[in-house]
Design a protein around this motif. Structure first.
Motif, PDB file in Angstrom:
ATOM      1  N   TYR A   1     -32.529  32.313  -5.206  1.00 30.98           N
ATOM      2  CA  TYR A   1     -31.354  32.958  -5.775  1.00 30.98           C
ATOM      3  C   TYR A   1     -30.079  32.228  -5.355  1.00 30.98           C
ATOM      4  O   TYR A   1     -29.180  31.999  -6.174  1.00 30.98           O
ATOM      5  N   ASP A   2     -30.015  31.837  -4.093  1.00 35.79           N
ATOM      6  CA  ASP A   2     -28.859  31.110  -3.597  1.00 35.79           C
ATOM      7  C   ASP A   2     -28.692  29.784  -4.340  1.00 35.79           C
ATOM      8  O   ASP A   2     -27.578  29.416  -4.740  1.00 35.79           O
ATOM      9  N   LEU A   3     -29.785  29.073  -4.559  1.00 38.89           N
ATOM     10  CA  LEU A   3     -29.739  27.797  -5.294  1.00 38.89           C
ATOM     11  C   LEU A   3     -29.326  28.023  -6.746  1.00 38.89           C
ATOM     12  O   LEU A   3     -28.583  27.222  -7.334  1.00 38.89           O
ATOM     13  N   TYR A   4     -29.804  29.122  -7.340  1.00 40.24           N
ATOM     14  CA  TYR A   4     -29.428  29.442  -8.726  1.00 40.24           C
ATOM     15  C   TYR A   4     -27.921  29.684  -8.832  1.00 40.24           C
ATOM     16  O   TYR A   4     -27.267  29.175  -9.753  1.00 40.24           O
ATOM     17  N   LEU A   5     -27.360  30.439  -7.896  1.00 40.66           N
ATOM     18  CA  LEU A   5     -25.917  30.688  -7.924  1.00 40.66           C
ATOM     19  C   LEU A   5     -25.134  29.390  -7.786  1.00 40.66           C
ATOM     20  O   LEU A   5     -24.105  29.199  -8.447  1.00 40.66           O
ATOM     21  N   ARG A   6     -25.612  28.494  -6.939  1.00 41.70           N
ATOM     22  CA  ARG A   6     -24.952  27.196  -6.795  1.00 41.70           C
ATOM     23  C   ARG A   6     -25.031  26.418  -8.120  1.00 41.70           C
ATOM     24  O   ARG A   6     -24.065  25.765  -8.525  1.00 41.70           O
ATOM     25  N   GLY A   7     -26.182  26.492  -8.792  1.00 40.71           N
ATOM     26  CA  GLY A   7     -26.350  25.798 -10.070  1.00 40.71           C
ATOM     27  C   GLY A   7     -25.376  26.301 -11.120  1.00 40.71           C
ATOM     28  O   GLY A   7     -24.727  25.507 -11.822  1.00 40.71           O
ATOM     29  N   ARG A   8     -25.232  27.620 -11.244  1.00 40.51           N
ATOM     30  CA  ARG A   8     -24.290  28.184 -12.218  1.00 40.51           C
ATOM     31  C   ARG A   8     -22.848  27.836 -11.847  1.00 40.51           C
ATOM     32  O   ARG A   8     -22.004  27.612 -12.731  1.00 40.51           O
ATOM     33  N   TYR A   9     -22.573  27.776 -10.560  1.00 44.72           N
ATOM     34  CA  TYR A   9     -21.233  27.414 -10.110  1.00 44.72           C
ATOM     35  C   TYR A   9     -20.861  26.027 -10.621  1.00 44.72           C
ATOM     36  O   TYR A   9     -19.760  25.820 -11.159  1.00 44.72           O
ATOM     37  N   PHE A  10     -21.766  25.073 -10.498  1.00 45.46           N
ATOM     38  CA  PHE A  10     -21.471  23.713 -10.963  1.00 45.46           C
ATOM     39  C   PHE A  10     -21.561  23.612 -12.491  1.00 45.46           C
ATOM     40  O   PHE A  10     -20.807  22.850 -13.112  1.00 45.46           O
TER      41      PHE A  10
END
Length: 605
Positions: A277-286
């Motif tokens: 989930y943390d990696l997914y949020l980072r992905g959407r951020y970029f």
């Protein structure tokens, strides 16, 4: 038996004598003029869409009033009097004529002014309460290390907004528009007025030592009254439950309908892995940075999320969105990236058939790349049934409708997208293009100028102004718009001077010849290097082949236009979506090559 025709003749004679016929004609003419003025001015004044229909209905209702007044009264030098007998009325024929016209005009103008007053009053009162509406403002980051947790706070905010957007009877403002209010000093009523919403959700997020605390408060934008508030402080492992609880409580406060199906969907945990989930949020951020580097970093994080949890449907949807936009913007060749986007979207739907983002991505691919029109429409309809507040789906569905030769329906979707995301420069440019394609040139010019004021480097509004001005024969303005577009893309002073010299020497045709040479050279260099040159000054993401084809079409060089149109067809450029309806192609529609191009795309001529 003879009394009937005689009475009818007498009645018709009285209608003529009392000038009732003339009142009807004058009334109709004045009403028509007011309708036309309202159609042009009301959108520019920001009046709601219903106000135009209201003016029309009100003027229709006023017609019998005007006719009754014309029958019963007349204006004389002595003042307003009841219409007298035949002899008496004949003595004042001329003054009566003027009075008739005056009566009709006064009645219809009064009605129109009343309608406009109600429209203004409506605008002052804010959005209708018939449709609950909300803007979820960016949450305040109260983590010990705000910079390190910025992506997390943005992600939590976006997840709560996404949950709320799934309620079909709730209008939710899109992310792009609300993010501009991050760290703002504006009051809630001021923000709500700009976004045309009735309520505001504010909140804070703090993550520290494995715990998360989220506070949220719902505010009535009209009264600044607190409608609901709560604080949630739990272990980080409960982050999904907190987000669902906030969305459910807010929806309940707004009396939005929570169907059993929707309850089941929002209760479903997207992943059991907090790392994923943390990696997914980072992905959407970029991904939201909308740059080539941002897309590459988004792919890295989405793939990391999938590695942590191979069953994480949202991570596949994010990966699909990223590859799709890399293809659309030609940052990577579509024949390489579209298969990756398609596979990721299909995998996302295998894991979760109710992901609106994945349906939208596939619908987009079916539209611009596959030209599979029935499948595209089915996907769009499914996506919008799952998330009616998804502005991107509205935008791309409008593009599909345009390709189908239904630009009026496409324009309605473009307007709805802007309502959901009023501060998106992308969507405002998209709406302006629809107005241009609908040949509403004055409105298109106003919309493009407004978009340019917001950000001239997004969507290239000046490049589109070049086309509108050229079709209208306003060549001086077209050349000035072209120079603004070129300056925005980094053109040197020498390049700008070359435009001025070409215009002085050969007119607008000379400038367009110069532009075709430049774009052709850049396109050939792109083929050799694989790198996009410039920023597609005349059309952003549409691609140089379609831009060159349009320039040749405006120059009247038909053979060259079709030569470059053929290249655009081979490369499946997204700018082809407007081929059935774009005004620039009007002079080419009778050519068999134009019909053949539509058939290659599976479209009716």
């Amino acid at each position: 038996m003879s009394d009937g025709p005689s009475a009818l003749r007498h009645f018709l004679s009285e209608l003529r004598r009392r000038r009732v016929y003339r009142v009807a004609v004058v009334y109709a003419v004045v009403a028509f003029v007011i309708w036309q003025a309202a159609e042009i001015s009301f959108p520019a004044l920001g009046f709601p869409e219903w106000t135009l229909a209201f003016v029309i209905v009100l003027t229709f209702l006023g017609l019998p009033i005007a006719l009754v007044l014309a029958w019963a009264f007349e204006i004389t030098p002595e003042g307003v009097k009841r219409t007298g007998a035949l002899g008496e009325g004949a003595l004042r024929r001329e003054s009566g004529n003027r009075a008739i016209a005056t009566t009709a005009i006064i009645v219809v103008v009064v009605l129109a002014v009343a309608a406009a007053w109600l429209a203004i009053r409506y605008g002052e009162q804010g959005p209708s309460t018939d449709e609950p509406s909300i803007a979820v403002l960016p949450f305040d980051n109260q983590s010990p290390d705000p910079e390190a947790d910025e992506y997390f706070v943005e992600g939590v905010h976006d997840e709560i907004r996404t949950y709320l957007s799934k309620f079909s009877d709730l209008k939710v403002t899109s992310r792009t528009s609300v993010m501009r209010y991050k760290d703002t000093d504006m009051s809630s009523p001021e923000i709500a007025a700009e976004l045309s919403v009735a309520t505001i959700l504010e909140g804070t997020v703090r993550r520290a030592e494995g715990r998360v605390r989220i506070t949220a408060q719902l505010i009535d934008a009209q009264t600044d009254e607190l409608l609901w508030a709560d604080t949630y402080q739990r272990d980080y492992a409960d982050i999904f439950a907190i987000q669902v609880d906030v969305a459910r409580e807010v929806a309940a406060a707004l009396r939005a309908t929570l169907s059993p199906e929707l309850e089941q969907r929002i209760q479903q945990r997207p992943t059991e892995s907090l790392t994923a989930y943390d990696l997914y949020l980072r992905g959407r951020y970029f991904w939201n940075r909308r740059s080539k580097d941002g897309f590459y970093r988004a792919i890295e994080h989405f793939e990391g999320a999938i590695e942590e949890d191979p069953g994480y449907a949202q991570a596949y949807a994010g990966l699909a969105d990223t590859y799709d936009l890399l293809a659309v913007y030609w940052m990577l060749p579509p024949d390489q990236t579209v298969p990756l986007a398609r596979a990721a979207a299909e995998r996302a739907l295998e894991l979760d058939p109710n992901l609106a983002e994945a349906h939208t991505c596939l619908a987009h691919i079916h539209t611009w790349y596959d030209w599979d029109w029935p499948e595209a429409e089915a996907r769009f309809e499914r996506a919008l049934s799952l998330d009616p507040n998804y502005a991107t789906a509205r935008q791309w569905y409008g593009m599909y409708l345009m390709a189908q030769g239904r630009p009026d329906e496409g324009l309605a979707e473009a307007r709805r997208a802007v309502e959901l995301d009023p501060h998106s420069v992308f969507l405002r440019n998209h709406l302006a293009r629809f107005l241009f394609i609908e040949r509403r040139y004055s409105e298109a010019i106003d919309a493009l100028k407004a978009a340019a004021e917001m950000d001239p480097n997004i969507g290239n509004p000046h490049g589109w102004l070049v086309r509108v001005y050229t079709l209208l024969g306003r060549h001086d303005e077209a050349i000035e718009a072209l120079k603004l577009s070129r300056r925005g893309s980094g053109a040197s002073p020498a390049e700008i001077d070359s435009i001025d010299r070409a215009y002085a020497r050969s007119g607008w045709q000379g400038v367009f010849e110069l532009e075709t040479e430049r774009l052709t050279e850049e396109y050939r260099a792109e083929l050799e290097t694989g790198e996009i040159l410039g920023t597609e000054e005349l059309g952003a993401d549409e691609g140089k082949p379609i831009l060159i084809a349009r320039l040749y079409a405006m120059l009247g060089r038909t053979d060259q236009a079709f030569e470059w149109l053929d290249i655009a067809l081979q490369e499946r450029r997204i700018g082809l979506m407007s081929l059935p309806v774009h005004p620039i192609w009007d002079d080419l529609r009778a050519d068999p090559r134009y019909t053949a191009a539509l058939r290659r795309m599976g479209l009716n001529d």
